[in-house]
Design an enzyme around this catalytic site. Structure first.
Site, PDB file in Angstrom:
ATOM      1  N   HIS A   1       0.818  -1.207   0.000  1.00 41.96           N
ATOM      2  CA  HIS A   1       0.000   0.000   0.000  1.00 41.96           C
ATOM      3  C   HIS A   1       0.853   1.258   0.000  1.00 41.96           C
ATOM      4  O   HIS A   1       2.084   1.210   0.003  1.00 41.96           O
ATOM      5  CB  HIS A   1      -0.994  -0.009   1.163  1.00 41.96           C
TER       6      HIS A   1
ATOM      7  N   CYS B   1       2.855  -5.049   6.572  1.00 43.75           N
ATOM      8  CA  CYS B   1       2.620  -4.806   5.145  1.00 43.75           C
ATOM      9  C   CYS B   1       3.824  -4.102   4.527  1.00 43.75           C
ATOM     10  O   CYS B   1       4.744  -3.680   5.231  1.00 43.75           O
ATOM     11  CB  CYS B   1       1.364  -3.956   4.949  1.00 43.75           C
TER      12      CYS B   1
END
Length: 241
Positions: A170, A178
């Site tokens: 992201h 992440c």
């Protein structure tokens, strides 16, 4: 005591589907898990219309510079945790070619595979993009299919009922588990993923660059880490610069 709160998530079924914000486990200052609600109702088509005019010319130029057709039929994102780097590769006529390097803006955890929910580890292995999220709290995001078949197999053998989930690539520069790429990079990767098709994207995540140094599992890591690292090394062989 930590309380686990799960944020809502919806699957993307078509390029015009609505998607909620991803599930992320972010420890707050009170050592609890904060709930992040959906941030909007944009569709993937909305995102494409918004960013195509100025992002796609950059993408086309990257591919033209290395003599490749755009959009590509197959791409791979080769992430190396130690190097904080993601390499973009494209396949054409059976050959993989290097296109571009992206710097990972933020990564959490340490060397080694992800074992359980909330361990803040970025997983290691061979994954695919399972959906695109145009309403991410982190600008835009792409969900990975962690845990994959390999992860589920060894979690079951070891009795780990919560191996974790909801791992994304992201934007922004903050993440727990992440790969945070920054907004500029995720706009390119999101657009490229839509143009290529998520079924045609491989994501290889390695502890470090196996083309330079062999991947060795530590004695403290599970026995199957050796199997995982051999698999990663095998997949990385096609990324020969």
């Amino acid at each position: 005591m930590l309380k686990k709160v799960i944020c809502p998530l919806m699957l993307v079924l078509t390029s015009t589907s609505y998607v909620q914000a991803e599930v992320l486990y972010i420890p707050s200052s009170l050592s609890t898990y904060a709930l992040y609600p959906p941030t909007g109702s944009r569709t993937i088509t909305d995102v494409m219309n918004r960013y195509t005019p100025f992002v796609e010319p950059r993408l086309k130029r990257y591919f033209e510079n290395v003599g490749l057709t755009y959009p590509p039929k197959n791409i791979a994102l080769f992430a190396m945790k130690q190097e904080h780097s993601v390499e973009l590769w494209a396949e054409e006529k059976g050959k993989w070619s290097y296109v571009k390097r992206y710097a990972i803006q933020k990564i959490s955890g340490h060397t080694g595979p992800k074992m359980r929910e909330g361990d803040k580890q970025v997983p290691e292995g061979v994954y695919q993009v399972s959906l695109l999220n145009p309403n991410s709290r982190y600008h835009l995001s792409m969900k990975l299919d962690y845990p994959n078949a390999f992860d589920r197999k060894y979690a079951q053998l070891e009795g780990r009922t919560s191996p974790g989930s909801n791992i994304f690539i992201h934007g922004k520069q903050a993440s727990v588990g992440c790969l945070a790429m920054g907004d500029y990079a995720i706009e390119e990767l999101f657009l490229l993923a839509e143009r290529t098709g998520i079924d045609n994207i491989e994501v290889l995540i390695s502890p470090h660059d196996p083309r330079k140094t062999k991947l060795l599992a530590a004695n403290t890591q599970p026995y199957w880490t050796k199997i995982l690292y051999r698999d990663i090394e095998q997949h990385a062989r096609k990324f020969n610069r």
